[in-house]
Design a protein around this motif. Structure first.
Motif, PDB file in Angstrom:
ATOM      1  N   ARG A  14       0.834  -1.198   0.000  1.00 32.22           N
ATOM      2  CA  ARG A  14       0.000   0.000   0.000  1.00 32.22           C
ATOM      3  C   ARG A  14       0.871   1.251   0.000  1.00 32.22           C
ATOM      4  N   THR A  17       2.443   1.593  -3.492  1.00 30.51           N
ATOM      5  CA  THR A  17       1.483   2.022  -4.509  1.00 30.51           C
ATOM      6  C   THR A  17       1.025   3.452  -4.274  1.00 30.51           C
ATOM      7  N   ARG A  56      -5.750   6.440 -16.665  1.00 29.56           N
ATOM      8  CA  ARG A  56      -6.004   4.996 -16.631  1.00 29.56           C
ATOM      9  C   ARG A  56      -5.108   4.323 -15.588  1.00 29.56           C
ATOM     10  N   GLY A  59      -6.301   5.155 -12.083  1.00 24.73           N
ATOM     11  CA  GLY A  59      -7.452   4.315 -11.748  1.00 24.73           C
ATOM     12  C   GLY A  59      -7.051   2.897 -11.414  1.00 24.73           C
ATOM     13  N   GLN A  60      -6.127   2.357 -12.182  1.00 25.79           N
ATOM     14  CA  GLN A  60      -5.643   0.996 -11.950  1.00 25.79           C
ATOM     15  C   GLN A  60      -4.959   0.898 -10.590  1.00 25.79           C
ATOM     16  N   SER A  62      -5.395   2.869  -7.985  1.00 28.75           N
ATOM     17  CA  SER A  62      -6.396   3.080  -6.935  1.00 28.75           C
ATOM     18  C   SER A  62      -7.216   1.817  -6.694  1.00 28.75           C
ATOM     19  N   ARG A  63      -7.664   1.182  -7.771  1.00 30.95           N
ATOM     20  CA  ARG A  63      -8.452  -0.052  -7.622  1.00 30.95           C
ATOM     21  C   ARG A  63      -7.626  -1.148  -6.951  1.00 30.95           C
ATOM     22  N   TYR A  64      -6.367  -1.264  -7.334  1.00 31.79           N
ATOM     23  CA  TYR A  64      -5.512  -2.294  -6.740  1.00 31.79           C
ATOM     24  C   TYR A  64      -5.339  -2.052  -5.252  1.00 31.79           C
ATOM     25  N   VAL A  66      -7.351  -0.602  -3.223  1.00 32.17           N
ATOM     26  CA  VAL A  66      -8.590  -0.899  -2.516  1.00 32.17           C
ATOM     27  C   VAL A  66      -8.832  -2.399  -2.422  1.00 32.17           C
ATOM     28  N   THR A  67      -8.635  -3.093  -3.540  1.00 32.90           N
ATOM     29  CA  THR A  67      -8.986  -4.518  -3.557  1.00 32.90           C
ATOM     30  C   THR A  67      -7.911  -5.428  -2.976  1.00 32.90           C
ATOM     31  N   LYS A  68      -6.646  -5.076  -3.139  1.00 34.54           N
ATOM     32  CA  LYS A  68      -5.571  -5.983  -2.729  1.00 34.54           C
ATOM     33  C   LYS A  68      -4.822  -5.561  -1.474  1.00 34.54           C
TER      34      LYS A  68
END
Length: 71
Positions: A14, A17, A56, A59-60, A62-64, A66-68
């Motif tokens: 985290r 990223t 893009r 966004g990628q 940010s999503r990672y 949150v999810t991982k």
């Protein structure tokens, strides 16, 4: 059932990223600034392409996060 990822590893990922995300956000600001200064249509298109690609990636990331990384 797969073993979970250790909290220390999630925290490290985290942090990493978040650092890359901050770089891309700063880069996006620079690209948008340069795009406003472009007068040649070919250059405007190029800057817009970079803006879209950078968004893009943001966004990628940010999503990672949150999810991982359970941000």
């Amino acid at each position: 059932m797969a073993a979970g990822i250790a909290r220390v590893d999630k925290d490290k990922m985290r942090f990493q990223t978040e650092e890359i995300l901050a770089m891309h956000q700063h880069m996006l600001e620079k690209i948008e600034f340069y795009a406003t200064q472009a007068e040649v249509e070919e250059y405007k298109k190029f800057w817009q392409e970079l803006i879209n690609n950078n968004r893009r990636i943001i966004g990628q990331l940010s999503r990672y996060m949150v999810t991982k990384c359970n941000r």
